[in-house]
Design a protein around this motif. Structure first.
Motif, PDB file in Angstrom:
ATOM      1  N   ALA A 194       0.734  -0.988  -0.549  1.00  0.00           N
ATOM      2  CA  ALA A 194      -0.173  -0.226   0.062  1.00  0.00           C
ATOM      3  C   ALA A 194       0.549   1.409   0.123  1.00  0.00           C
ATOM      4  N   ARG A 195       2.095   1.041   0.586  1.00  0.00           N
ATOM      5  CA  ARG A 195       2.603   2.386   0.467  1.00  0.00           C
ATOM      6  C   ARG A 195       3.684   3.120  -0.591  1.00  0.00           C
ATOM      7  N   PHE A 196       3.645   1.596  -0.836  1.00  0.00           N
ATOM      8  CA  PHE A 196       4.609   1.357  -1.999  1.00  0.00           C
ATOM      9  C   PHE A 196       3.691   1.938  -3.755  1.00  0.00           C
ATOM     10  N   GLN A 197       2.328   1.716  -3.399  1.00  0.00           N
ATOM     11  CA  GLN A 197       1.094   2.070  -4.482  1.00  0.00           C
ATOM     12  C   GLN A 197       0.878   3.554  -4.336  1.00  0.00           C
ATOM     13  N   ASN A 198       0.428   4.258  -2.736  1.00  0.00           N
ATOM     14  CA  ASN A 198       0.981   5.763  -2.896  1.00  0.00           C
ATOM     15  C   ASN A 198       2.202   6.126  -2.907  1.00  0.00           C
ATOM     16  N   GLN A 199       3.698   6.067  -2.835  1.00  0.00           N
ATOM     17  CA  GLN A 199       4.647   6.525  -3.447  1.00  0.00           C
ATOM     18  C   GLN A 199       4.732   6.752  -5.167  1.00  0.00           C
TER      19      GLN A 199
END
Length: 1107
Positions: free
Chosen positions: A703-708
């Motif tokens: 999820a953090r990767f997707q936001n970044q």
């Protein structure tokens, strides 16, 4: 406590002094030749206090003062390049110098060199902090006196002992203990501790060495418990208390052992009585043993009879087989003849093929030559076509130039008539205006170009970052999918362990069982191999998985037919997924003998020894594929490296695997990629919990990767929009600039035509007309040549095709004969196959005859051995009517009866041994219990006496400390009390300046700095009076004192020093000490002021020694 008992300050000379000789005089002083004068102090009071004892000290032997510091030298220590050597006197020494000159460095070096740790100095937490910045090591040298009766090994060290300490940059200590002559006696710290213990030197005792930080801590200490602990540590009563605690623990351990021995003593006695009864009941097995021997003799001759009966059938069969050998020879010769005939026919056809092939090869050069000629004609034809096309193009260009030149002549004629002066001026002004606009547009274009480069660079960097993040996201997603599948597999394996090896594995094994029941397999396949093994040590599950790798999911087949069947079942069960490996090898009923190539270690087991494998097929498969008999399992990585990569690695050891899965080879090592076992782990719930936790963490990370990535993608879109906007603006600007440039060029190219310009143009027109006529002639010639070349090419092409048809006909003939050659070759192969078949049968027949001969030889040898063995047991041959089986049955029954009897009574030797062992164990334990009980009683009495003596000694120490404290305070006119509470372990010190009842007693914390320092000096001097040490060091004792308190404190310390003339005192102070009395036993060492440029200090050349 120290090994010397404390004495009063006013005691007679110590035990180091030799008794006076008959004349009543002491021996002369060794180091000083001059007469020692009386001390002249700064006041008459000091002189009266110190004169008489110092005279007595002046006539004593300095050589008897063992353990005092004679000199000290520092190199690259703390911030000093070189300090010393400092030579200390035998009694009072003042080290004087300003702050930073190195006083505390001298004291710190003394503590460290004599075995103290860095924390004890209050100058650092580690020894490496004492090494000067920029240097690799620091050196400290301390020389101790070693004279008199208490000298330490004087025959080895001589009159002094020098301790050299090197401190490396890494914080390591290197000791060298040297003799008086400079020879190195030892480099071990144990030798230094023995020297310190002999001299009673305690560097961690604040009474021996009181540092500045320790003094400050004591001055500002608010706890009464701290003062009490200071008193206990200084008098070493704390160490005695710790010893009593240790004795109490030892007593408890001993009582526990007595209790344990008491519990097992009754069992030992009962066991001893049982063994004694068995020992007395050994008497009735001889008869059965004699009968057994007789039966064994009959058995031996019965075996001889049976071997003789077995020998005759083998001899008969051998004769029969030897007579049938001629038939096999005839068949072999027959097929040899057929092979020769078929090979002759094959060779004839082969010769025909070679002849026709040669004809084909002869036609190939002619065909190639004709093909080359045709290609050359084709190239000439293409060159002619190019020439015609070129002439046509030139003609069109010349006619176009003619039209343009005619138009230009007409325009010039028209322009000449309309030109005037006003148009030229207006044109120049317009050109200047357009050039200014054009420069502005060029500047704007350059700015937009720079912006575009910046946008493009930002887009490129951001896209690279986005690509990297996408690759990481893909990797993470694959890991999530793998962990999700593993989690599903683990959850399914709660009820069926087979699901660990794949979701379809239970169904696949059922399919294999059904196929085996239908006789589709010759031998039932084994697998998955990981399901067929067990672990003796579950902690090594990961190591075993690393060793076996892909073999855990593999299957084993006995033959290639079974392998094909198993592959077909896998295709149906695993249609699109990854299929398990298949290992094909003949199944054996016994495990391979690995004694020669297996690793054997006395401490660690191999993988083969660590596995529980019931099926020999599985064990042999893992031995063949992974060599598990030569892989060691060692839990610790360091130990694995020591074993495998040492000078003598275990024989046949290919590698070692640690508990964490690291693979250690003899010359390299690899770290495991996985950190948990998947197939062999024992705790399923723990694995499921671990996988769930790891899956949640990975999902959060995704999820953090997707936001970044969304944020980076948004930045790319913004930069691309800005780039497109800049590109559009740049194109518009360039278009405007181009138009302006065209207008400027047109205005600049406008010239005022003159009538003279028409004549050259008209001449060019005439020349152009001549070129057009010449080009038309060349075009006609080229077209004629091209027609001729085309006719020649067609003739050559026709001849080439004719030869090519002939070669194709020869090729077809070759193919037909090759088919006949193939049939003949198959016939040769068939004959050879039959020949080989009969040759193999002949070889097998001969081999069978040889086997019979070998068997006959073996049986004859067995018969000879049996006869020899029977003759050895019974020299005369016995007639045996019974069969071998009946004799064996009776012998087995008799042995079983003897064994049963021995089981009831026990083996004679074993019973005798057990009886003596039980007797010995019972007596030993009984004696141990008696000895331990006696030891406990003795220890109780000793501890009771020593505790009583400890209480008396502690009370005496406290009483003496109070007395000396009151005496010291009284010299200033102070009054005070010291209240010891040994139960609560507190010490309350109250001091009141002045006389009488002017004020009440108050705590030391209410005093001024100078009064508190004076009180502290009194307390320390009181402890000096009741404790012993070769030397005493005091750092900046007068730092908070005024002149009056400093003078009184100095008088008191000199008095104590004069009374303890056989002790050494080292005082560190920033004061000048100019008022110190002149005496041979007082030495002042003045240090140079610190050099802030070089940060190195040295001792002045002169040492002030007052005569």
């Amino acid at each position: 406590m120290s090994k010397r008992r404390s004495r009063s300050v006013h005691n007679s000379p110590r035990k180091q002094l030799r008794p006076e000789d008959e004349s009543g005089d002491l021996p002369p002083v060794e180091d000083d030749d001059e007469e020692v004068e009386d001390v002249v102090g700064p006041s008459q009071r000091q002189s009266s206090l110190a004169s008489q004892p110092l005279r007595q000290a002046g006539s004593s032997l300095e050589g008897l003062q063992v353990g005092i510091v004679e000199s000290i030298t520092l190199k690259n220590f703390m911030c000093h390049s070189l300090l010393g050597p400092f030579t200390f006197g035998s009694n009072v020494n003042f080290v004087v110098g300003n702050n930073g000159s190195g006083k505390s460095a001298v004291l710190t070096a003394l503590i460290v060199a004599l075995g103290g740790n860095a924390q004890a100095t209050n100058r650092g937490s580690s020894l490496k902090g004492f090494v000067k910045e920029g240097e690799s090591s620091a050196d400290v040298s301390v020389t101790l006196r070693n004279k008199g009766r208490d000298a330490y090994r004087p025959e080895v060290y001589g009159q002094s002992i020098t301790v050299d300490l090197k401190i490396t940059r890494e914080g390591a200590r290197i000791y060298k203990v040297k003799s008086h002559s400079g020879h190195i006696i030892s480099s071990k710290k144990e030798e230094l501790l023995a020297v310190l213990d002999n001299f009673n030197i305690q560097v961690n005792n604040p009474v021996s060495i009181l540092t500045q930080e320790m003094s400050k801590h004591f001055l500002h200490s608010k706890g009464e418990g701290d003062k009490y602990r200071f008193f206990m540590k200084a008098t070493q009563l704390e160490q005695m208390k710790a010893d009593f605690v240790y004795i109490k623990q030892t007593k408890q351990i001993t009582e526990s052992k007595i209790e344990q021995h008491g519990e097992c003593l009754a069992d030992l006695k009962r066991n001893y009585q049982e063994k004694e009864e068995q020992y007395k009941s050994l008497a009735s097995l001889d008869e059965m043993n004699n009968k057994l021997n007789e039966l064994a003799k009959k058995m031996a001759w019965a075996m001889v009879n049976e071997l003789e009966q077995q020998l005759q059938p083998v001899q008969d069969k051998l004769q029969l087989d030897q007579s049938s050998t001629a038939k096999y020879d005839e068949k072999v010769q027959e097929w040899k003849n057929k092979v020769a005939e078929s090979e002759q026919k094959f060779n004839q056809i082969q010769e025909q093929v070679e002849g026709i092939t040669q004809r084909h090869k002869d036609l190939q050069p002619q065909c190639a030559e004709l093909k080359t000629k045709a290609q050359e004609k084709n190239n000439h034809l293409k060159s002619g076509e190019v020439s015609v096309h070129r002439n046509k193009t030139n003609l069109k260009g010349l006619e176009k130039d003619k039209a343009q030149l005619s138009k230009r002549i007409d325009e010039l004629k028209l322009s000449i008539s309309k030109s005037n002066e006003e148009e030229s001026q207006a044109r120049a002004a317009l050109i200047e205006q357009h050039e200014a606009t054009l420069e502005s547009l060029r500047h704007q274009d350059s700015t937009l170009g720079q912006q575009m480069d910046q946008y493009q660079q930002a887009i490129t960097l951001t896209k690279e970052e986005l690509g990297k993040m996408r690759r990481e996201q893909d990797t993470l997603q694959r890991s999530i999918e793998m962990n999700r599948r593993n989690l599903q597999t683990m959850e399914g394996s709660r009820s069926n362990r087979l699901r660990r090896f794949g979701e379809h594995m239970p169904a696949f094994l059922n399919t294999i069982q059904d196929a085996y029941n239908k006789n589709q397999f010759k031998q039932k396949p084994r697998g998955p191999l990981g399901y067929c093994i067990g672990l003796k040590d579950p902690e090594m599950a990961l190591a075993v998985e690393i060793c076996l790798k892909g073999q855990l999911q593999a299957f084993a087949c006995d033959n290639y037919d079974d392998e094909k069947v198993l592959k077909g079942l896998m295709v149906k069960t695993f249609p699109g997924g990854r299929r398990p490996n298949i290992i094909t090898s003949s199944f054996l009923t016994k495990v391979h003998n690995t004694s020669r190539r297996a690793v054997n270690h006395r401490e660690y087991r191999s993988v083969l020894q660590s596995l529980e494998i019931e099926d020999p097929v599985v064990a042999n498969c893992l031995i063949d594929q992974r060599g598990i008999e030569s892989v060691l399992l060692i839990k610790d990585k360091t130990e694995a490296r020591r074993v495998v990569q040492g000078r003598q690695p275990p024989e046949n050891c290919s590698m070692a695997i640690t508990k964490e899965g690291d693979q250690i080879f003899s010359n390299r090592a690899y770290t495991a990629e996985q950190n948990r076992a998947v197939y062999l782990s024992g705790d399923v719930e723990e694995e499921i919990s671990h996988l769930r936790s790891e899956l949640e963490n990975q999902k959060a990370q995704a999820a953090r990767f997707q936001n970044q990535m969304a944020k980076v993608d948004e930045d790319i879109k913004q930069n691309e929009a800005l780039l497109r906007r800049a590109q559009i603006e740049q194109r518009n600007t360039k278009e405007k600039a181009r138009r302006k440039q065209v207008e400027v060029n047109e205005l600049q190219n406008v010239e005022e035509p003159q009538s003279e310009d028409l004549k050259p143009l008209e001449e060019d027109l005439e020349e152009l007309m001549g070129k057009i006529s010449s080009t038309r002639g060349e075009l006609a010639t080229s077209q004629t040549q091209m027609a001729q070349l085309k006719t020649s090419y067609e003739e050559e092409e026709q001849e080439y095709n004719h030869h090519k048809e002939q070669m194709n006909a020869v090729s077809e003939e070759i193919d037909n004969i090759k088919e006949e050659l193939s049939v003949s070759d198959q016939e040769v192969g068939k004959c050879k196959h039959h020949l080989k078949h009969y040759q193999d049968k002949l070889k097998g027949h001969i081999k069978s005859i040889q086997a019979l001969k070998d068997s006959l030889n073996v049986k004859e040898q067995e018969l000879q051995e049996a006869v020899a063995k029977a003759a050895e047991m019974c020299p005369e041959r016995q007639e045996v009517n019974r069969t071998l089986k009946s004799l064996d049955t009776e012998i087995s029954r008799l042995r079983l009866k003897i064994t049963s009897k021995q089981d009831q009574q026990g083996n004679r030797e074993e019973i005798v041994r057990q009886y003596h062992e039980a007797s010995k164990n019972y007596k030993n334990v009984s004696q141990q219990v008696k000895s331990l009980n006696k030891f406990i009683q003795t220890m109780d009495g000793i501890v009771t006496q020593r505790l009583k003596a400890y209480d008396e000694l502690r009370s005496l120490m406290a009483l003496r400390c109070k007395y000396y404290f009151d005496s010291m305070l009284g010299q200033r006119g102070y009054t005070g009390t010291m209240a010891f509470d040994h139960k609560k372990e507190t010490l309350t010190v109250s001091v009141q300046p002045g006389h009488g009842d002017k004020a009440n007693l108050s705590d030391m914390r209410s005093l001024s700095g100078g009064e508190r320092s004076f009180s502290t000096v009194c307390f320390v001097l009181s402890l000096w009076a009741i404790t012993e040490a070769p030397f005493r060091c005091l750092d900046e004792f007068d730092v908070y004192m005024d002149m009056v308190n400093r003078r009184i404190s100095m008088d008191m310390m000199l008095k104590v020093a004069s009374n303890q003339w056989n002790r050494q005192f080292i005082f560190l102070t920033p004061q000048s000490m100019s008022s110190i009395p002149s005496n041979k036993l007082i030495r002042i060492l003045r240090l140079n002021d610190p050099d802030r440029g070089t940060q190195s200090l040295g001792q002045r050349d002169e040492e002030e020694e007052m005569d």
